[in-house]
Design an enzyme around this catalytic site. Structure first.
Site, PDB file in Angstrom:
ATOM      1  CE1 TYR A 150      -9.811  -1.350 -23.577  1.00  0.00           C
ATOM      2  CE2 TYR A 150      -8.376   0.547 -23.868  1.00  0.00           C
ATOM      3  CZ  TYR A 150      -9.288  -0.170 -23.114  1.00  0.00           C
ATOM      4  OH  TYR A 150      -9.685   0.306 -21.866  1.00  0.00           O
TER       5      TYR A 150
HETATM    6  N1  LIG Z   1     -14.016   5.559 -18.586  1.00  0.00           N
HETATM    7  C1  LIG Z   1     -14.296   4.277 -18.423  1.00  0.00           C
HETATM    8  O1  LIG Z   1     -15.480   3.885 -18.272  1.00  0.00           O
HETATM    9  C2  LIG Z   1     -13.189   3.269 -18.417  1.00  0.00           C
HETATM   10  C3  LIG Z   1     -11.852   3.660 -18.333  1.00  0.00           C
HETATM   11  N2  LIG Z   1     -10.868   2.693 -18.321  1.00  0.00           N
HETATM   12  C4  LIG Z   1      -9.463   3.108 -18.215  1.00  0.00           C
HETATM   13  O2  LIG Z   1      -9.322   4.129 -17.230  1.00  0.00           O
HETATM   14  C5  LIG Z   1      -8.351   5.094 -17.671  1.00  0.00           C
HETATM   15  C6  LIG Z   1      -8.993   6.483 -17.719  1.00  0.00           C
HETATM   16  O3  LIG Z   1     -10.183   6.398 -18.490  1.00  0.00           O
HETATM   17  P1  LIG Z   1     -10.811   7.736 -19.142  1.00  0.00           P
HETATM   18  O4  LIG Z   1     -10.620   8.885 -18.244  1.00  0.00           O
HETATM   19  O5  LIG Z   1     -12.163   7.385 -19.630  1.00  0.00           O
HETATM   20  O6  LIG Z   1      -9.829   7.920 -20.385  1.00  0.00           O
HETATM   21  P2  LIG Z   1      -9.977   8.952 -21.613  1.00  0.00           P
HETATM   22  O7  LIG Z   1      -9.903   8.133 -22.863  1.00  0.00           O
HETATM   23  O8  LIG Z   1     -11.147   9.844 -21.415  1.00  0.00           O
HETATM   24  O9  LIG Z   1      -8.660   9.839 -21.420  1.00  0.00           O
HETATM   25  C7  LIG Z   1      -7.408   9.239 -21.532  1.00  0.00           C
HETATM   26  C8  LIG Z   1      -6.348  10.323 -21.565  1.00  0.00           C
HETATM   27  O10 LIG Z   1      -5.175   9.726 -22.111  1.00  0.00           O
HETATM   28  C9  LIG Z   1      -4.649  10.597 -23.098  1.00  0.00           C
HETATM   29  N3  LIG Z   1      -3.983   9.861 -24.181  1.00  0.00           N
HETATM   30  C10 LIG Z   1      -4.527   9.003 -25.056  1.00  0.00           C
HETATM   31  N4  LIG Z   1      -3.605   8.588 -25.950  1.00  0.00           N
HETATM   32  C11 LIG Z   1      -2.449   9.219 -25.635  1.00  0.00           C
HETATM   33  C12 LIG Z   1      -1.144   9.233 -26.190  1.00  0.00           C
HETATM   34  N5  LIG Z   1      -0.839   8.508 -27.289  1.00  0.00           N
HETATM   35  N6  LIG Z   1      -0.194  10.003 -25.600  1.00  0.00           N
HETATM   36  C13 LIG Z   1      -0.492  10.749 -24.519  1.00  0.00           C
HETATM   37  N7  LIG Z   1      -1.710  10.786 -23.927  1.00  0.00           N
HETATM   38  C14 LIG Z   1      -2.674  10.037 -24.495  1.00  0.00           C
HETATM   39  C15 LIG Z   1      -5.838  11.343 -23.661  1.00  0.00           C
HETATM   40  O11 LIG Z   1      -5.380  12.551 -24.245  1.00  0.00           O
HETATM   41  P3  LIG Z   1      -6.310  13.337 -25.297  1.00  0.00           P
HETATM   42  O12 LIG Z   1      -7.383  13.968 -24.492  1.00  0.00           O
HETATM   43  O13 LIG Z   1      -5.379  14.300 -25.943  1.00  0.00           O
HETATM   44  O14 LIG Z   1      -6.835  12.292 -26.266  1.00  0.00           O
HETATM   45  C16 LIG Z   1      -6.722  11.510 -22.446  1.00  0.00           C
HETATM   46  O15 LIG Z   1      -6.474  12.708 -21.765  1.00  0.00           O
HETATM   47  C17 LIG Z   1      -7.860   4.617 -19.029  1.00  0.00           C
HETATM   48  O16 LIG Z   1      -6.667   3.870 -18.887  1.00  0.00           O
HETATM   49  C18 LIG Z   1      -8.976   3.727 -19.508  1.00  0.00           C
HETATM   50  O17 LIG Z   1      -8.535   2.728 -20.447  1.00  0.00           O
HETATM   51  C19 LIG Z   1     -11.154   1.367 -18.442  1.00  0.00           C
HETATM   52  C20 LIG Z   1     -12.449   0.946 -18.543  1.00  0.00           C
HETATM   53  C21 LIG Z   1     -13.548   1.862 -18.481  1.00  0.00           C
HETATM   54  N1  LIG Z   2      -9.113   5.218 -22.714  1.00  0.00           N
HETATM   55  C1  LIG Z   2     -10.371   4.799 -22.509  1.00  0.00           C
HETATM   56  N2  LIG Z   2     -10.613   3.494 -22.293  1.00  0.00           N
HETATM   57  C2  LIG Z   2     -11.896   3.078 -22.126  1.00  0.00           C
HETATM   58  C3  LIG Z   2     -12.953   3.988 -22.145  1.00  0.00           C
HETATM   59  C4  LIG Z   2     -12.663   5.359 -22.373  1.00  0.00           C
HETATM   60  O1  LIG Z   2     -13.572   6.213 -22.410  1.00  0.00           O
HETATM   61  N3  LIG Z   2     -11.370   5.710 -22.546  1.00  0.00           N
HETATM   62  N4  LIG Z   2     -14.246   3.577 -21.979  1.00  0.00           N
HETATM   63  C5  LIG Z   2     -14.541   2.287 -21.833  1.00  0.00           C
HETATM   64  C6  LIG Z   2     -15.990   1.921 -21.717  1.00  0.00           C
HETATM   65  O2  LIG Z   2     -16.574   2.608 -20.609  1.00  0.00           O
HETATM   66  C7  LIG Z   2     -16.281   0.448 -21.561  1.00  0.00           C
HETATM   67  O3  LIG Z   2     -15.700  -0.026 -20.374  1.00  0.00           O
HETATM   68  C8  LIG Z   2     -17.782   0.255 -21.479  1.00  0.00           C
HETATM   69  O4  LIG Z   2     -18.083  -1.102 -21.505  1.00  0.00           O
HETATM   70  C9  LIG Z   2     -13.501   1.228 -21.863  1.00  0.00           C
HETATM   71  N5  LIG Z   2     -12.164   1.776 -21.945  1.00  0.00           N
END
Ligand SMILES: NC(=O)C1=CN([C@@H]2O[C@H](COP(=O)(O)OP(=O)(O)OC[C@H]3O[C@@H](n4cnc5c(N)ncnc54)[C@H](OP(=O)(O)O)[C@@H]3O)[C@@H](O)[C@H]2O)C=CC1
Ligand SMILES: Nc1nc2c(c(=O)[nH]1)N=C([C@H](O)[C@@H](O)CO)CN2
Length: 238
Positions: A150
């Site tokens: 990742y």
């Molecule tokens: N939340 C956090 O604290 C952090 C978030 N981030 C980044 O911020 C962004 C948003 O985070 P967050 O809202 O938590 O993300 P989530 O993991 O909650 O949601 C991501 C979305 O992407 C969709 N998704 C995942 N895999 C696929 C696929 N193969 N094809 C199509 N859609 C897909 C999921 O669909 P489904 O619901 O069907 O699985 C989901 O709706 C991400 O890029 C994440 O990596 C980075 C660090 C911390």
């Molecule tokens: N696709 C996602 N990426 C990440 C998520 C998540 O919920 N969905 N969450 C994190 C964590 O919050 C991490 O940053 C905590 O240290 C990272 N990426």
């Protein structure tokens, strides 16, 4: 003026918050989803155009691109969709995990940006031009012991930021947002939360508003491109 904003992964959390915000601002939203949550119907009722798109499926990506080409004033693409797969993901080999991470976080944004680059340039608005925003992660610069594939894919996504920023200037700006602890997941237990918060000198969840406002800033900037914006509570100082 109403613009069209393409956001991947709008079914929940940050993607849903971004889609909701831009609809409230009077813009058109083209949102992708994988799972059909009730939130997808909510966004549709509020006027969003939604398309089911599994980002590991080239045919689904081609259909998304075709739909995007039909929409007026497309000036923003937000690559939000992401799978936070651990290196010990059930029933997946290391090869499968790395392939999935690289396709969702690098291959799909690469394919979509290349296909829509000309339209972004053509539809660039006269305030901040057009924008591409890649959601990376704090671990892109630091690595991760439990999410190596990742983290590597998020680092590669930031490298795409650098390449597309050079390729698409001056009509299109391209930036990364590198979050850390924005929002816990429902399954996160108290021990996990205490440990995660302790990693930052600002021990808190950033929350959705912090991200929405940074996206809006980058969308309207006329002078920021090829950069990464950390939203991580000062983790690098811990
Ligand atoms: N939340 C956090 O604290 C952090 C978030 N981030 C980044 O911020 C962004 C948003 O985070 P967050 O809202 O938590 O993300 P989530 O993991 O909650 O949601 C991501 C979305 O992407 C969709 N998704 C995942 N895999 C696929 C696929 N193969 N094809 C199509 N859609 C897909 C999921 O669909 P489904 O619901 O069907 O699985 C989901 O709706 C991400 O890029 C994440 O990596 C980075 C660090 C911390
Ligand atoms: N696709 C996602 N990426 C990440 C998520 C998540 O919920 N969905 N969450 C994190 C964590 O919050 C991490 O940053 C905590 O240290 C990272 N990426």
């Amino acid at each position: 003026m109403s613009r069209t904003i393409l956001i991947t992964g709008v079914g929940k959390r940050i993607g849903f918050a971004l889609a909701s915000y831009f609809l409230e601002q009077g813009h058109k939203v083209l949102g992708t989803y994988r799972t059909h949550y009730p939130s997808i119907e909510q966004l549709a009722q509020r006027g969003a155009t939604l398309i089911q798109c599994e980002l590991t499926d080239d045919n689904a990506i081609a259909a998304l691109i075709k739909q995007a080409q039909t929409m007026d004033n497309l000036d923003t693409i937000i690559h939000n969709a992401s799978d936070w797969l651990p290196d010990n993901a059930h029933n997946m080999s290391p090869s499968q995990i790395m392939q999935q991470m690289m396709q969702v976080h690098v291959g799909a944004p690469y394919q979509i940006n290349l296909a829509l680059a000309a339209k972004l340039k053509q539809d660039a608005n006269d305030i901040g031009g057009s924008s591409i925003i890649h959601f990376t992660d704090y671990v892109a610069e630091k690595g991760s012991k439990k999410h190596m594939a990742y983290a590597a894919s998020k680092a590669a996504l930031h490298n795409l930021t650098l390449s597309f920023a050079s390729l698409l200037a001056p009509q299109v700006t391209v930036n990364s947002i590198a979050p850390a602890m924005i929002l816990f997941n429902e399954h996160d237990d108290d021990a996990y939360k205490v440990n995660a918060l302790a990693k930052a000198i600002l021990p808190k969840e950033a929350g959705l508003e912090e991200i929405v406002q940074l996206v809006e800033y980058l969308r309207n900037s006329q002078y920021v491109t090829g950069r990464s914006y950390a939203v991580d509570g000062g983790r690098h100082l811990r």
